[in-house]
Design an enzyme around this catalytic site. Structure first.
Site, PDB file in Angstrom:
ATOM      1  N   ASP A 178       1.030  -0.884  -0.445  1.00  0.00           N
ATOM      2  CA  ASP A 178      -0.033   0.060   0.020  1.00  0.00           C
ATOM      3  C   ASP A 178       0.732   1.876   0.307  1.00  0.00           C
ATOM      4  O   ASP A 178       2.100   1.408  -0.404  1.00  0.00           O
ATOM      5  CB  ASP A 178      -0.922   0.297   1.044  1.00  0.00           C
ATOM      6  CG  ASP A 178      -0.415   0.134   2.262  1.00  0.00           C
ATOM      7  OD1 ASP A 178       1.031  -0.086   2.859  1.00  0.00           O
ATOM      8  OD2 ASP A 178      -0.644   0.029   3.828  1.00  0.00           O
TER       9      ASP A 178
ATOM     10  N   CYS B 180       3.080  -2.881   4.284  1.00  0.00           N
ATOM     11  CA  CYS B 180       2.306  -1.859   4.394  1.00  0.00           C
ATOM     12  C   CYS B 180       3.233  -1.461   6.169  1.00  0.00           C
ATOM     13  O   CYS B 180       3.612  -1.606   5.829  1.00  0.00           O
ATOM     14  CB  CYS B 180       0.537  -2.412   4.690  1.00  0.00           C
ATOM     15  SG  CYS B 180       0.829  -3.452   6.817  1.00  0.00           S
TER      16      CYS B 180
ATOM     17  N   THR C  55       2.908  -1.696   9.180  1.00  0.00           N
ATOM     18  CA  THR C  55       3.188  -2.099   9.753  1.00  0.00           C
ATOM     19  C   THR C  55       3.515  -3.412  10.056  1.00  0.00           C
ATOM     20  O   THR C  55       3.815  -4.693  10.744  1.00  0.00           O
ATOM     21  CB  THR C  55       1.931  -2.402  11.691  1.00  0.00           C
ATOM     22  OG1 THR C  55       1.376  -2.843  11.178  1.00  0.00           O
ATOM     23  CG2 THR C  55       1.366  -1.194  12.313  1.00  0.00           C
TER      24      THR C  55
ATOM     25  N   HIS D 233      11.787 -23.224   9.447  1.00  0.00           N
ATOM     26  CA  HIS D 233      10.793 -23.526   9.984  1.00  0.00           C
ATOM     27  C   HIS D 233       9.740 -23.867   9.762  1.00  0.00           C
ATOM     28  O   HIS D 233       8.463 -24.649   9.864  1.00  0.00           O
ATOM     29  CB  HIS D 233      10.675 -22.725  11.472  1.00  0.00           C
ATOM     30  CG  HIS D 233      12.080 -23.835  12.761  1.00  0.00           C
ATOM     31  ND1 HIS D 233      11.718 -23.481  13.921  1.00  0.00           N
ATOM     32  CD2 HIS D 233      12.530 -24.085  12.048  1.00  0.00           C
ATOM     33  CE1 HIS D 233      13.221 -24.284  14.162  1.00  0.00           C
ATOM     34  NE2 HIS D 233      13.872 -24.655  13.174  1.00  0.00           N
TER      35      HIS D 233
ATOM     36  N   HIS E 283       9.021 -30.130  11.222  1.00  0.00           N
ATOM     37  CA  HIS E 283       8.805 -28.882  11.006  1.00  0.00           C
ATOM     38  C   HIS E 283       7.882 -29.624  10.065  1.00  0.00           C
ATOM     39  O   HIS E 283       6.584 -28.193   9.553  1.00  0.00           O
ATOM     40  CB  HIS E 283       9.004 -28.004  10.402  1.00  0.00           C
ATOM     41  CG  HIS E 283      10.597 -27.737  11.102  1.00  0.00           C
ATOM     42  ND1 HIS E 283      10.588 -27.020  12.424  1.00  0.00           N
ATOM     43  CD2 HIS E 283      11.984 -28.322  11.570  1.00  0.00           C
ATOM     44  CE1 HIS E 283      11.446 -26.689  13.491  1.00  0.00           C
ATOM     45  NE2 HIS E 283      12.149 -27.815  13.060  1.00  0.00           N
TER      46      HIS E 283
HETATM   47  C1  RB5 Z   1      -1.770   2.394   6.425  1.00  0.00           C
HETATM   48  O1  RB5 Z   1      -1.932   3.657   6.991  1.00  0.00           O
HETATM   49  C2  RB5 Z   1      -1.708   1.609   7.229  1.00  0.00           C
HETATM   50  O2  RB5 Z   1      -2.565   0.880   8.406  1.00  0.00           O
HETATM   51  C3  RB5 Z   1      -1.212  -0.094   6.468  1.00  0.00           C
HETATM   52  O3  RB5 Z   1       0.200   0.360   5.897  1.00  0.00           O
HETATM   53  C4  RB5 Z   1      -1.241  -1.034   7.409  1.00  0.00           C
HETATM   54  O4  RB5 Z   1       0.371  -0.325   8.452  1.00  0.00           O
HETATM   55  C5  RB5 Z   1      -1.796  -1.631   8.460  1.00  0.00           C
HETATM   56  O5  RB5 Z   1      -1.511  -3.114   8.973  1.00  0.00           O
END
Ligand code: RB5
Length: 157
Positions: free
Chosen positions: A8, A66, A68, A99, A134
């Site tokens: 994203d 993305c 996080t 694993h 595994h």
């Molecule tokens: C976008 O702002 C953010 O929410 C997305 O990139 C991601 O971190 C969601 O898990």
């Protein structure tokens, strides 16, 4: 290897660095996501495209980024046969394959710099599944997956 890379807006810089590095190494690379970090998109859209390609066996591996890495991981692991691993260091990148036989690597775009992300992709691609005990654990995951997706199909129809 055929690899799809999706992000994203929060993962654009890492996605572009990873795509460039993979192409330079001779991989066949597909790219999904916005061209600029100012163009906001919804992470489930890119995650679903890449995870479905892996699930159907149309590509070998997927990389998702993305902010996080959490949203992409949640979405990718909804697909049959997808084992998506959220990774932040080299140990995790290696063991995600050794694993867990992870076929999708998920990276946090707001935490890692592009250079380190490229390093993690290289470690992940160089690793091999340890199999043995595994493999039994992967088979248990597949049983759980089959049981739970059946229930969801029933619920949705
Ligand atoms: C976008 O702002 C953010 O929410 C997305 O990139 C991601 O971190 C969601 O898990």
């Amino acid at each position: 290897m055929r690899i799809a890379v999706g992000s994203d807006h929060a993962g654009v810089a890492i996605r572009q660095a990873v795509v460039e590095s993979l192409r330079a190494e001779g991989h066949e690379v597909e790219e999904y996501g916005p061209s600029s970090s100012t163009h906001r998109t919804d992470y489930p859209d890119e995650a679903a495209v890449v995870a479905a390609r892996v699930s159907r066996g149309e590509i070998d591996r997927g990389v998702l980024i993305c902010g996080t890495g959490i949203g992409m991981s949640i979405v990718a692991n909804k697909f049959h046969g997808v084992r998506a691993a959220l990774v932040v260091n080299e140990f995790m990148a290696e063991y995600a394959v050794r694993h867990n036989n992870a076929n999708v690597l998920v990276l946090p775009g707001r935490i890692l710099c592009p250079e380190y992300a490229v390093r993690l992709v290289k470690v992940w691609l160089a690793a091999s599944f340890d199999s043995g005990r595994h493999l039994q654990r992967i088979e248990k995951i597949e049983k759980i997956e089959a049981q739970n997706f059946k229930k969801l199909e029933g619920k949705n129809t």
